[in-house]
Design a protein around this motif. Sequence first.
Motif, short mmCIF file in Angstrom:
data_model
loop_
_atom_site.label_atom_id
_atom_site.label_comp_id
_atom_site.label_asym_id
_atom_site.label_seq_id
_atom_site.Cartn_x
_atom_site.Cartn_y
_atom_site.Cartn_z
N THR A 313 0.81 -1.26 0.05
CA THR A 313 -0.04 0.12 -0.04
C THR A 313 0.75 1.34 -0.05
O THR A 313 1.64 1.41 0.84
CB THR A 313 -0.89 -0.06 1.08
OG1 THR A 313 -1.41 -1.01 1.12
CG2 THR A 313 -1.82 1.17 1.12
N ASP A 314 0.59 2.10 -1.14
CA ASP A 314 1.24 3.33 -0.82
C ASP A 314 0.20 4.39 0.08
O ASP A 314 0.68 4.62 1.25
CB ASP A 314 1.28 4.07 -2.31
CG ASP A 314 1.54 5.42 -2.45
OD1 ASP A 314 2.46 5.92 -1.55
OD2 ASP A 314 1.28 6.10 -3.56
N LYS A 315 -0.79 4.58 -0.50
CA LYS A 315 -1.74 5.26 0.56
C LYS A 315 -3.08 4.32 0.67
O LYS A 315 -3.43 3.82 -0.17
CB LYS A 315 -2.42 6.54 -0.11
CG LYS A 315 -1.18 7.73 -0.23
CD LYS A 315 -1.84 8.92 -0.61
CE LYS A 315 -0.71 9.86 -1.18
NZ LYS A 315 -0.82 9.99 -2.74
N LEU A 348 10.31 -2.94 0.17
CA LEU A 348 9.52 -4.00 -0.09
C LEU A 348 9.37 -4.32 -1.43
O LEU A 348 9.53 -5.54 -1.95
CB LEU A 348 8.11 -4.00 0.68
CG LEU A 348 8.12 -4.17 2.24
CD1 LEU A 348 6.70 -3.55 2.56
CD2 LEU A 348 8.16 -5.52 2.67
N LEU A 349 9.22 -3.34 -2.20
CA LEU A 349 8.85 -3.40 -3.69
C LEU A 349 10.16 -4.00 -4.37
O LEU A 349 10.11 -5.07 -5.17
CB LEU A 349 8.53 -2.29 -4.13
CG LEU A 349 8.12 -2.38 -5.95
CD1 LEU A 349 6.74 -3.21 -5.98
CD2 LEU A 349 7.86 -0.93 -6.52
N GLN A 350 11.32 -3.47 -3.88
CA GLN A 350 12.43 -3.99 -4.42
C GLN A 350 12.73 -5.34 -4.13
O GLN A 350 13.28 -6.01 -4.99
CB GLN A 350 13.39 -2.98 -3.92
CG GLN A 350 14.97 -3.14 -4.44
CD GLN A 350 16.08 -2.57 -3.68
OE1 GLN A 350 15.83 -1.37 -3.00
NE2 GLN A 350 17.12 -3.11 -3.57
N VAL A 361 2.90 -5.11 -6.90
CA VAL A 361 2.69 -3.91 -7.17
C VAL A 361 2.77 -3.06 -5.94
O VAL A 361 2.36 -3.33 -4.95
CB VAL A 361 1.52 -3.79 -8.13
CG1 VAL A 361 1.45 -4.61 -9.33
CG2 VAL A 361 0.13 -4.15 -7.43
N ILE A 362 2.69 -1.81 -6.30
CA ILE A 362 2.49 -0.85 -5.29
C ILE A 362 1.28 0.11 -5.53
O ILE A 362 1.42 0.30 -6.76
CB ILE A 362 3.86 -0.01 -4.95
CG1 ILE A 362 3.73 0.70 -3.70
CG2 ILE A 362 4.10 1.04 -5.98
CD1 ILE A 362 5.32 1.06 -3.06
N GLY A 401 -6.39 5.22 -8.38
CA GLY A 401 -4.98 4.71 -8.05
C GLY A 401 -5.26 3.26 -7.16
O GLY A 401 -4.19 2.73 -6.50
N VAL A 402 -6.44 2.93 -6.97
CA VAL A 402 -6.59 1.95 -6.02
C VAL A 402 -6.58 0.68 -6.73
O VAL A 402 -6.89 0.18 -7.86
CB VAL A 402 -8.35 1.91 -5.55
CG1 VAL A 402 -8.61 0.90 -4.70
CG2 VAL A 402 -8.53 3.20 -4.70
#
Length: 469
Positions: A313-315, A348-350, A361-362, A401-402
């Motif tokens: 989660t980004d936001k 985490l993504l990396q 994905v983020i 962006g959800v």
Amino acid sequence: MIRTVRHFVTLRKSSIHTAFSLRSCSRSHGRNSSQTTKRAERFGFSPAATSKYDWIGPPDRLSNLRPIIYHIPENESPLERELRHLRQETEDWNHDTVRQSEKEEFVKAQLAAKGLPERDEDGRKMTLSHEEMAVFYKHFLDTNITRHATYNREWYKRNFTITLLMARVTLQNTWRTVTGQAREEYVKNPHLDTMNEDILYHFSLSTKTHDLPQMFGDVKFVCVGGSANRMRIFAEFIHEQLELPGDLADIKDICEGTDRYSMYKHGMGVPSISIMLHELIKLLYHARCRDVIIFRIGTSGGVGLPAGTVVITDKAVDSFFRPQFEQVVLDKVIIRNTELDKDVAQELLQYSTELPETPTVIGNTMCTHDFYEGQGRLDGALCTFSTEEKFEYLRKASEAGVKNIEMESTVFAAMCRVCNLKAAVVCVTLLNRFEGDQISTPHCVLTEYQQRPQRLVAHFIKKRLGLLQ
Ligand code: R2B
Ligand code: URA
């Protein structure tokens, strides 16, 4: 606290936002309080929860003063709060004192006596000459001389106090930064210091009956999830991954004295996780933990993503796609920012690229208060919308962006943020909501999906502990 004035450049003519410029503030994190809400109502403007600025409005019709909605830092100290209240209160007092209604009445009366309208052909207010206004000012000063002197005294007194408070706040913040205290305060509750004992009721732990610093003082990572079974499997998995001493059978449920929660299983929905978080954050505080990172590992419905995708989660956003969480406190609504730690998310993504079968994905995660209607499902006991409306909503969510939908992320993000805890939400999608509502994937496949966020978080922890290259 040094503030600089900056002007908002992307003004939109038709919007109420045009009325407000913003000032950058030395501390970040947006949050509204009931006081801000009241002012927002009065001025018909409400800054976004993520706003990090003071908002300045247009001159008031009566006082000619510009109203300000002050930014409230999430980690506001009692001294900072005192300063903000005094500034806000001084502003209100000033506004009430210097209302210029008498001047307006005078101008109106003079214009009427001369047979002139109040506005010219272009709609601009008509004014009187300096000589005509001098008559008003002389009369005003003669009749208000005592009031004026009192106002001046009060004005200087208030500004002197504000300046002193600002100096104290600056000193305090400098001291906290130098001594490293600023980072360590996980709780934001002055009442806690006055209590003899703190009973963490839902964990069946207490500061009197348990040596919390000894039990938990060295904790650096906390992982929470919705299901007791999943969290037990995770505890066993991480035990093996970190090659911890002892037997798997020795893994103890620290909340074994209660059936409310098992080892960091938080149940379903905002109220359940929020109770757990209050007690967990107090536990970290009582145990004097430092530099903790907390993860929510969970499941979700994908928005345009295939089942089995891990979403970092980004936001965390609400059902209106706003990055905020509304908490009712007494009879007020407090709005809290729900942005998560960007560095942890990127890390985490990396690391996800180093793991097999962990498509990751983020993006934004929408948190709802219901699994069925609240998530736009057509298969609940109730449904008031059409299939087209469901897809329209999911499309809008996707455009905002959800990437996935679950039921705890906003309160999790908001509470951790206010409490200075670095936090991440990592959930796997169990289905693609554009393809259906029912979770019909075979159990064994779902079990494997649920291990994906666990693998990623375990990998992160191992990296951070230097157990992997
Ligand atoms: C994900 O799954 C649960 C609902 O089935 C809920 O707790 C969530 O966030
Ligand atoms: N959890 C949710 O909240 N929604 C889903 O669709 C799947 C899991």
